[in-house]
Design an enzyme around this catalytic site. Structure first.
Site, short mmCIF file in Angstrom:
data_model
loop_
_atom_site.label_atom_id
_atom_site.label_comp_id
_atom_site.label_asym_id
_atom_site.label_seq_id
_atom_site.Cartn_x
_atom_site.Cartn_y
_atom_site.Cartn_z
N LYS A 81 0.85 -1.19 0.00
CA LYS A 81 0.00 0.00 0.00
C LYS A 81 0.89 1.24 0.00
O LYS A 81 1.92 1.24 0.68
CB LYS A 81 -0.89 -0.05 1.24
CG LYS A 81 -1.95 1.03 1.35
CD LYS A 81 -2.80 0.81 2.61
CE LYS A 81 -3.93 1.82 2.74
NZ LYS A 81 -4.77 1.55 3.94
N SER A 156 -9.79 1.43 3.00
CA SER A 156 -8.97 2.28 2.17
C SER A 156 -7.90 1.53 1.37
O SER A 156 -7.38 2.07 0.41
CB SER A 156 -8.25 3.31 3.05
OG SER A 156 -7.33 2.67 3.92
N SER A 180 -9.90 -1.12 7.01
CA SER A 180 -9.30 -0.87 5.69
C SER A 180 -8.55 -2.05 5.08
O SER A 180 -8.13 -1.96 3.92
CB SER A 180 -8.37 0.33 5.76
OG SER A 180 -9.09 1.52 5.88
#
Lengths: 488, 96
Positions: A81, A156, A180
């Protein structure tokens, strides 16, 4: 199991690498080809340094040839990420604020992955600064769900989930502050694990809400998640909230733990707003565990309904404090319009942050401001105590708790974008785990009639990841959901 | 708990060092009002006898030996500086 290289599990690929049936360079080239074929539609990658990945793959192959393999992850690319620092690579947090930022150092998880021989694999898209539930808040691009390109991948960590579901990666890392990792794992048909708070170092993770943030793996199978978790977990002197816990060999533990378990079903997680197809898939999973000889027990988490409120006070308060560092002075976007240094702060932040980040900074600043602190922030922290106590009480009676991961399957791009409160309510089943600091695991538990994945959330006791993964694998072993791939 | 009347967006934006357009001020005032009305339900919880939780697990001060270790080199620390001069971050004049 699917035969294409990009569709295989980490465990399978590790076996093929060890037997020299496959080289790391061939694996990296196969993933590059897959990314080239699908990422213009999926849009999971903010960037990828193919040359350095290939160089590291060749170094891994050389180690293996010399009899110096570092273990099952040696030569395996792990997607990251774009909030996890990799020295010399961009670190954008999908924000204009950090659009040109280059990491001067590696995050601890990056150091640990390298020590295991793994290869950092791209910078994966997210909601700006990890604030969101759909990845639509990215300033870079809107990632699509590989199972239905008109839908969101969740958020997210949407890029981490979509890249893996699309076969552009074989395992990835995300971060989970209120769901997330688990919610995008559910939306994309993957295993996603948020570890106990403190099990994985946050050093080198762009901070959102420091008392809630944890890094964890996305994987195709529970075994793969166990392999990756084992590589990234452990105490780190550079994170003072990192816990001095022994890290077991999670993969080996999976072989030892067989149940049967006592599993709790919290009635508050099955009420209004739960999609009937999600409810049905979770009910089937519960029945399956019962068939395995597990004891199923209804439990109560009576403060569940206050979770979203408490979370959005605490998380935004911490966010407003953490993001105060972005002032245009030492790094990040600096406005060219400023007249003096104070004006520079106001304009750099206004130009650098997107709408959701601004909204949360304002809300967080408000709940911490003089006159409102006791009414909002202090009260939310007390409700947090009650929510945590609810879970600990339930664990007197059960080994783990089963719930849906999200109330609905993946929603359409744009569906909730104009209504922040509706977006926040998507997190209703995942945020309690962050407030209480517990480990939570989402595993695929079926598909809707429209072909969208559904996730089952398993919530465990602090630092009992080995048990939690074993419970998840007991379900996985009896189903073939994890073998399915989206048609892209 | 405080009332759900509109937040003083000018004051809060000023505390947050955030320049907002007129449209943003109107939009955030409305949206945050909606969120605060949802959050109002926390008022229903009796917290009179409850201690606050800042962290899920008790935190204690963490000590380490005061031993020098290598730190980020100046060039790396300045890698992302928007403006620099003579190994320092350059900023607008603060004092006239």
């Amino acid at each position: 199991m699917a035969s294409e290289i990009h569709d295989q599990t980490v465990a399978e690929l590790a076996g093929r690498l060890a037997r020299r049936e496959l080289s790391s360079e061939e694996l990296v080239r196969a993933l590059l080809a897959r990314k080239d074929a699908v990422d213009d539609r999926v849009k999971a990658f903010n960037s990828l340094d193919a040359d350095s990945a290939l160089a590291e793959a060749r170094a891994s192959d050389a180690r293996r040839s010399a009899g110096q393999s570092r273990g099952p992850l040696d030569g395996i690319p792990i997607g990251l990420k774009d909030v996890i620092a990799v020295a010399g690579q961009p670190l954008t947090a999908s924000s204009r604020m950090l659009a040109n930022f280059i990491s001067p150092y590696d995050a601890t998880v990056t150091v640990k992955l390298r020590a295991a021989g793994a290869i950092p694999w791209g910078r994966l898209n997210l909601d700006e600064f990890a604030m969101g539930s759909s990845t639509e808040n990215s300033a870079m691009q809107t990632t699509r769900n590989p199972w239905d390109l008109s839908r969101v991948p969740g958020g997210s960590s949407g890029g981490s989930a979509a890249a893996l579901a699309a076969g552009e990666a074989v395992a990835t890392l995300g971060s989970d502050t209120g769901g997330s990792i688990r919610q995008p794992a559910a939306f994309c048909g993957l295993v996603g694990l948020k570890p106990t708070y403190g099990l994985v170092s946050r050093y080198g993770l762009v901070a959102f809400a420091s008392s809630l943030d944890q890094i964890g793996p996305f994987a195709r199978t529970v075994e793969d998640a166990a392999i990756v978790l084992g590589a990234i977990a452990g105490h780190d002197a550079r994170d003072s909230t990192s816990f001095r816990a022994d890290v077991p060999d999670y993969r080996e533990e999976l072989k030892q733990r067989r149940g049967p378990w006592r599993l709790g079903i919290p009635k508050e997680y099955f009420g209004e707003g739960l999609d009937p197809e999600v409810a049905a898939a979770v009910a089937k999973a519960v029945a399956y565990y019962q068939g395995l000889g597990c004891t199923i027990k209804e439990v109560s988490l009576p403060h569940t309904e206050y979770g979203v409120g408490a979370y959005y006070i605490i998380a935004t308060a911490e966010c407003s404090s953490n993001l105060a560092r972005f002032d245009g002075i030492r790094y990040g976007h600096r406005s060219k319009q400023a007249t003096d240094v104070v004006d520079l702060y106001f304009r750099s932040r206004a130009e650098g942050f997107g709408p959701e980040v601004k909204r949360r900074i304002i809300l967080g600043t408000y709940v911490l401001s003089s006159g409102y602190y006791d009414a909002f922030y202090l009260r939310a922290q007390k409700v947090r105590t009650l929510i945590r106590q609810d879970f600990l009480n339930a664990f007197h009676e059960v080994d783990a708790i089963l719930t849906p991961t999200a109330p609905t399957p993946a929603f359409r791009v744009g569906e909730k974008a104009a209504n922040p409160l509706a977006m926040y309510l998507c997190d209703v089943y995942t945020i309690g785990v962050n407030l209480a600091g517990l480990p939570g695991n989402s595993v695929p538990c079926g598909f809707t009639s429209g072909g969208l994945p559904v996730g089952l959330q398993l919530i465990g006791q602090p630092f009992q990841e080995a048990e939690l993964l074993a419970i998840a694998q007991a379900y996985e072993r009896g189903h073939d959901w994890t073998a399915r791939r989206p048609a892209l | 708990m405080a009332s759900s009347d509109e937040i003083d967006i000018e004051r809060v934006a000023s505390l947050a060092r955030l320049a907002l357009s007129a449209e943003e001020k109107a939009e955030y005032t409305k949206q945050i009002g909606d969120i605060l009305r949802h959050i109002e339900q926390l008022k229903k919880v009796d917290v009179s006898a409850v201690e606050p939780t800042a962290h899920a697990f008790p935190l204690f001060n963490v000590w380490r030996e005061d031993v020098p270790v290598p730190s980020l080199p100046v060039a790396a620390a300045l890698l992302n500086a928007p403006a620099q001069r003579d190994h320092m971050v350059s900023v607008p004049k603060v004092v006239e």
